[in-house]
Design an enzyme around this catalytic site. Structure first.
Site, PDB file in Angstrom:
ATOM      1  N   HIS A 120      18.769  70.440 -40.160  1.00  0.00           N
ATOM      2  CA  HIS A 120      17.932  69.429 -39.489  1.00  0.00           C
ATOM      3  C   HIS A 120      17.103  70.057 -38.369  1.00  0.00           C
ATOM      4  O   HIS A 120      16.879  69.430 -37.330  1.00  0.00           O
ATOM      5  CB  HIS A 120      18.782  68.290 -38.924  1.00  0.00           C
ATOM      6  CG  HIS A 120      19.501  67.487 -39.966  1.00  0.00           C
ATOM      7  ND1 HIS A 120      18.997  66.339 -40.508  1.00  0.00           N
ATOM      8  CD2 HIS A 120      20.696  67.678 -40.577  1.00  0.00           C
ATOM      9  CE1 HIS A 120      19.845  65.847 -41.395  1.00  0.00           C
ATOM     10  NE2 HIS A 120      20.884  66.645 -41.474  1.00  0.00           N
TER      11      HIS A 120
ATOM     12  N   ASN B  11      21.379  59.405 -42.377  1.00  0.00           N
ATOM     13  CA  ASN B  11      20.346  59.965 -43.246  1.00  0.00           C
ATOM     14  C   ASN B  11      19.563  58.838 -43.899  1.00  0.00           C
ATOM     15  O   ASN B  11      19.943  57.668 -43.810  1.00  0.00           O
ATOM     16  CB  ASN B  11      20.986  60.805 -44.358  1.00  0.00           C
ATOM     17  CG  ASN B  11      21.345  62.221 -43.894  1.00  0.00           C
ATOM     18  OD1 ASN B  11      20.870  62.695 -42.866  1.00  0.00           O
ATOM     19  ND2 ASN B  11      22.180  62.882 -44.660  1.00  0.00           N
TER      20      ASN B  11
HETATM   21 FE1  HDE Z   1      25.058  66.829 -40.061  1.00  0.00          FE
HETATM   22  N1  HDE Z   1      24.903  68.398 -38.741  1.00  0.00           N
HETATM   23  N2  HDE Z   1      26.732  67.657 -40.814  1.00  0.00           N
HETATM   24  N3  HDE Z   1      25.167  65.369 -41.464  1.00  0.00           N
HETATM   25  N4  HDE Z   1      23.399  66.024 -39.324  1.00  0.00           N
HETATM   26  C1  HDE Z   1      23.937  68.551 -37.833  1.00  0.00           C
HETATM   27  O1  HDE Z   1      24.275  69.137 -35.597  1.00  0.00           O
HETATM   28  C2  HDE Z   1      27.449  68.651 -40.247  1.00  0.00           C
HETATM   29  C3  HDE Z   1      26.146  65.202 -42.383  1.00  0.00           C
HETATM   30  C4  HDE Z   1      22.862  64.819 -39.662  1.00  0.00           C
HETATM   31  O2  HDE Z   1      18.396  64.959 -35.135  1.00  0.00           O
HETATM   32  C5  HDE Z   1      24.216  69.688 -36.889  1.00  0.00           C
HETATM   33  O3  HDE Z   1      23.000  68.986 -33.739  1.00  0.00           O
HETATM   34  C6  HDE Z   1      28.682  68.845 -40.961  1.00  0.00           C
HETATM   35  C7  HDE Z   1      26.100  63.890 -42.962  1.00  0.00           C
HETATM   36  C8  HDE Z   1      21.662  64.577 -38.898  1.00  0.00           C
HETATM   37  O4  HDE Z   1      19.603  66.341 -33.934  1.00  0.00           O
HETATM   38  C9  HDE Z   1      25.578  70.197 -37.341  1.00  0.00           C
HETATM   39  C10 HDE Z   1      28.671  67.929 -41.983  1.00  0.00           C
HETATM   40  C11 HDE Z   1      25.038  63.278 -42.364  1.00  0.00           C
HETATM   41  C12 HDE Z   1      21.530  65.693 -38.067  1.00  0.00           C
HETATM   42  C13 HDE Z   1      25.887  69.302 -38.502  1.00  0.00           C
HETATM   43  C14 HDE Z   1      27.454  67.189 -41.879  1.00  0.00           C
HETATM   44  C15 HDE Z   1      24.473  64.213 -41.430  1.00  0.00           C
HETATM   45  C16 HDE Z   1      22.634  66.565 -38.355  1.00  0.00           C
HETATM   46  C17 HDE Z   1      23.132  70.707 -36.789  1.00  0.00           C
HETATM   47  C18 HDE Z   1      29.720  67.726 -43.050  1.00  0.00           C
HETATM   48  C19 HDE Z   1      24.500  61.862 -42.615  1.00  0.00           C
HETATM   49  C20 HDE Z   1      20.407  65.964 -37.092  1.00  0.00           C
HETATM   50  C21 HDE Z   1      22.486  70.531 -35.436  1.00  0.00           C
HETATM   51  C22 HDE Z   1      30.992  67.423 -42.541  1.00  0.00           C
HETATM   52  C23 HDE Z   1      25.454  60.819 -42.385  1.00  0.00           C
HETATM   53  C24 HDE Z   1      20.633  65.310 -35.770  1.00  0.00           C
HETATM   54  C25 HDE Z   1      23.231  69.481 -34.806  1.00  0.00           C
HETATM   55  C26 HDE Z   1      19.454  65.545 -34.870  1.00  0.00           C
HETATM   56  C27 HDE Z   1      22.859  67.764 -37.696  1.00  0.00           C
HETATM   57  C28 HDE Z   1      27.036  69.380 -39.164  1.00  0.00           C
HETATM   58  C29 HDE Z   1      27.097  66.181 -42.811  1.00  0.00           C
HETATM   59  C30 HDE Z   1      23.325  63.864 -40.637  1.00  0.00           C
HETATM   60  C31 HDE Z   1      25.661  71.674 -37.671  1.00  0.00           C
HETATM   61  C32 HDE Z   1      29.732  69.876 -40.631  1.00  0.00           C
HETATM   62  C33 HDE Z   1      27.055  63.314 -44.009  1.00  0.00           C
HETATM   63  C34 HDE Z   1      20.751  63.371 -38.973  1.00  0.00           C
HETATM   64  O5  HDE Z   1      26.527  70.015 -36.341  1.00  0.00           O
END
Ligand code: HDE
Length: 687
Positions: A72, A145
């Protein structure tokens, strides 16, 4: 106020502040006398190490970037507010859901997942839809999302998933694309990802605008009422403008013509006072209903069909303020699903549980300090009291005193926990501690089939084309044949369409699913086109003008734009405008810089010599040809015939080619339908 002094002396400052108080200063507040020249030993001599002004400026610049988000990375944000429709106390005690008069400030960041910060907006990708609510009981982050399900069921697979979609490690490409071997190798070997893969191949992954995207909390959450009763919920954001998408060929061209298409669209809409709005709705259900579903509510790979649990609207969100400083706000905003408030709680979804760890951890590495909550964009807008001490960039200077622990009894000591603070729902745990995936998570095909069957014909065509594009970009034949095997299980027509587009009929792997998929009834709520509103609101209409264009027509179109809430852009061969029948028609965009892909509908208002000239220009021909190819509604005046002839298109080809000779009403009525899908098979074919 500054004044410019033309000294002609290369060594003298050319701009001066009106007074010392208004002068530029160093970070230490020291006024600067010269911001053009470094300190030298003589006019042509070496620069001196003593120049603390130069060193401070360059050092700060050297450290301007922070690590981009691992996923992201490319995102765009805006401020706004959330307002509940009525007190939601039956469902939740959350303070921000109680008073319909009260607006809770929010900050929203939309993003793509795979690409880096500099990638283009219209990659085929999932969009992040992250909302930070600054509530009176602390910040609540709903980090969702624009697709309601996820590729994997357990957080332990996340690094694998992301490594597979990111640029391949030896070659460092492709950027912001899933169309490569490693991604489809992973998907093919991880059938739980197939459901979301179908969504990602659908038009959802190429949205027309951030303002026209649905958002989903994805996981099942709990709402907790004042008595401690829990109700399960899925969160949904529904855009007021309806969900809309572009076409794939359009996306490819927009990425070249305007890589900032989405961010510009959001910024411009907010600047114009055309504030985007979403409805927040929940699907609320209890344990008994959850037990009756034939999927597990803790499995993020599954959605709850609205035919089973309808949406209950609970409030609205309006984005009404752009950021003032992209870096300070959009880049430094730190979302964490663990930012939770009383009245809402987590479930045991193993994907959510992993996220509760991951985001806090990533903020520490990105923002460099556990004090990131003190950065203004992350600061709660309610009082914060605790005894956390120190850390990099500590900004907080507590009131005088000796206390930094609890309990305490010395003078100046206060603050203790309160029973109405955040308390986790007391869920009973009975099972053994094991590394295991629940059997109830094992059906990976039924909901993929549900999604496929719920799409209209054009949407199914687009999914087939998307698979053909993506798999066609894979070099390894076994990656393709394995995916064909999965598609065959999902639906024969889907498989046949993709196999034929790839020229790989009869080559699908034979795959036996762990659980035999069921045959669900279609759910129109899963289709974009089935619920597309007929409107021009929020859309963009271009009027192509040239020498001799009817000025009255341009005025009428502009008037219509105001009435319908559409944005009108006058496109002329040159940015200086064109001489119309009523004098110079001012141009908003020059034709060479403004292909028709960046508009929703076009009116070809060129005539006479103006039309003849354009009939020989590639930009004008592409403008019309692309509008045709992308199934747009094309208004025209009779004089535009030379341009139509030049691209071999009839002015009377279908419902979407509309004469505006006698007025624009017919054009408006058809343009509200957005695209003429019947045209598509004539201009593109899946194979
Ligand atoms: Fe994320 N995800 N994600 N994700 N995600 C990040 O956090 C992660 C997942 C989502 O505008 C990171 O600040 C893991 C689902 C958005 O700043 C990180 C898993 C959904 C954003 C991370 C998921 C998301 C992130 C990278 C599986 C929808 C952007 C930078 C367990 C429900 C937020 C940060 C923004 C961002 C990890 C799965 C949505 C690395 C480990 C499911 C919208 O922490």
């Amino acid at each position: 106020m500054s004044k410019t002094i033309e000294t002609g002396n290369g060594g003298e400052p050319q701009h001066q502040a009106a007074s010392l108080e208004e002068a530029l200063t160093t970070d230490q507040g020291v006024p600067i006398s010269d911001n053009q020249n470094s300190l030298k030993a003589g006019s042509r001599g070496p620069v001196l190490l003593e120049d603390f002004i130069l060193r401070e400026k360059i050092t700060h610049f050297d450290h301007e970037r922070i690590p981009e988000r691992a996923v992201h990375a490319r995102g765009y944000g805006a401020h706004g507010y959330f307002q509940p429709y009525e007190a939601a106390k039956k469902l939740s005690k959350a303070a921000f859901l109680q008073d319909p008069e009260e607006k809770t400030p929010v900050f929203v960041r939309f993003s793509t997942v795979a690409g880096n910060k500099g990638s283009a907006d219209l990659a085929r990708d999932v969009r992040g839809f992250a909302v930070k609510f600054y509530t009176q009981h602390g910040n609540f982050d709903l980090v969702g999302n624009n697709i309601p399900v996820f590729f994997i069921q357990d957080a332990i697979k996340f690094p694998d998933l992301i490594h597979s979609v990111k640029p391949e490690r030896d070659r460092g490409f492709p950027q912001a694309q899933s169309a490569h071997d490693t991604f489809w190798d992973f998907v093919g070997l991880t059938p739980e990802s197939l459901h979301m893969a179908l969504w990602a191949m659908s038009d959802r992954a190429i949205p027309r605008s951030f303002r026209m995207m649905e958002g989903f909390g994805v996981h099942t959450f709990r709402l907790i009422d004042a008595e401690g009763k829990s109700t399960y919920v899925k969160f949904h954001w529904r855009p007021k403008l309806g969900t809309q998408s572009v076409m794939w060929d359009e996306a490819l061209k927009i990425n070249g013509a305007d890589p900032d298409f989405h961010r510009k669209d959001l910024w411009n809409a907010i600047e114009a006072g055309d504030y985007p709005e979403w409805e927040l709705a929940v699907q609320a259900f209890d344990d008994e209903q959850a037990d009756a579903f034939d999927f597990d509510i803790l499995d993020a790979g599954k959605l709850i069909p609205e035919t089973l649990i309808p949406l209950t609207p609970i409030g609205k969100m309006v984005l009404d303020r752009n950021v003032e400083e992209f870096f300070a706000e959009t880049e430094q905003v730190a979302f964490c699903p663990s930012h939770m408030v009383p009245g809402i709680d987590f479930t045991n979804d193993p994907l959510l549980q992993g996220r509760l760890f991951s985001y806090l951890d990533t903020q520490l590495s990105r923002l460099g300090t556990p004090n990131f909550a003190q950065i203004p964009i992350n600061q709660p807008k309610c009082p914060v009291h605790n005894f956390h001490r120190g850390g990099h960039m500590q900004m907080h200077v507590p009131k005088k005193g000796r206390i930094s622990y609890e309990p305490n009894s010395l003078p100046g000591g206060t603050k203790a926990a309160h029973p109405q603070g955040f308390a986790s729902f007391a869920e009973q745990m009975t099972e053994d501690k094991r590394r295991i995936r629940a059997e109830s998570f094992a059906d990976h095909y039924t909901q993929a089939r549900l999604f496929w069957k719920s799409q209209t014909e054009p949407e199914q065509r687009h999914i087939i084309n998307a698979f053909a594009f993506e798999l066609g970009n894979c070099e390894m034949p076994h990656v393709r044949t394995r995916m064909l095997g999965h598609l065959k299980i999902i639906d024969d027509a889907l498989h046949d369409g993709v196999a034929s587009a790839l020229g790989m009929e009869g080559q699908a792997d034979d795959i036996t699913p762990a659980v035999k998929p069921k045959d669900p009834e279609p759910d129109p709520a899963l289709s974009i086109l089935a619920k597309l509103p007929e409107t021009l609101k929020g859309r963009k209409v271009a009027v192509l003008v040239a020498e001799g264009t009817d000025s009255g027509l341009v005025d009428a179109v502009k008037k219509m734009g105001k009435a319908e809430g559409a944005m009108i852009a006058v496109v002329a061969p040159k940015i200086g405008g064109a001489k119309g029948t009523g004098g110079t028609i001012e141009a908003d965009r020059a034709l060479a810089a403004s292909p028709s892909v960046v508009f929703d509908a076009v009116i070809i208002a060129v005539t006479g010599d103006g039309a003849k000239k354009l009939a020989e220009e590639a930009d004008a021909k592409d403008f019309l040809n692309d509008a045709w190819r992308h199934c747009k509604v094309i208004g025209h005046v009779p004089g535009a015939k030379p341009l139509f002839d030049a691209v071999g298109r009839s002015m009377d080809a279908d419902e979407g080619t509309v004469s505006v000779d006698g007025g624009i009403d017919d054009f408006v009525a058809v343009a509200k339908k957005h695209r003429i899908w019947d045209r598509e098979p004539k201009v593109t074919s899946p194979g």
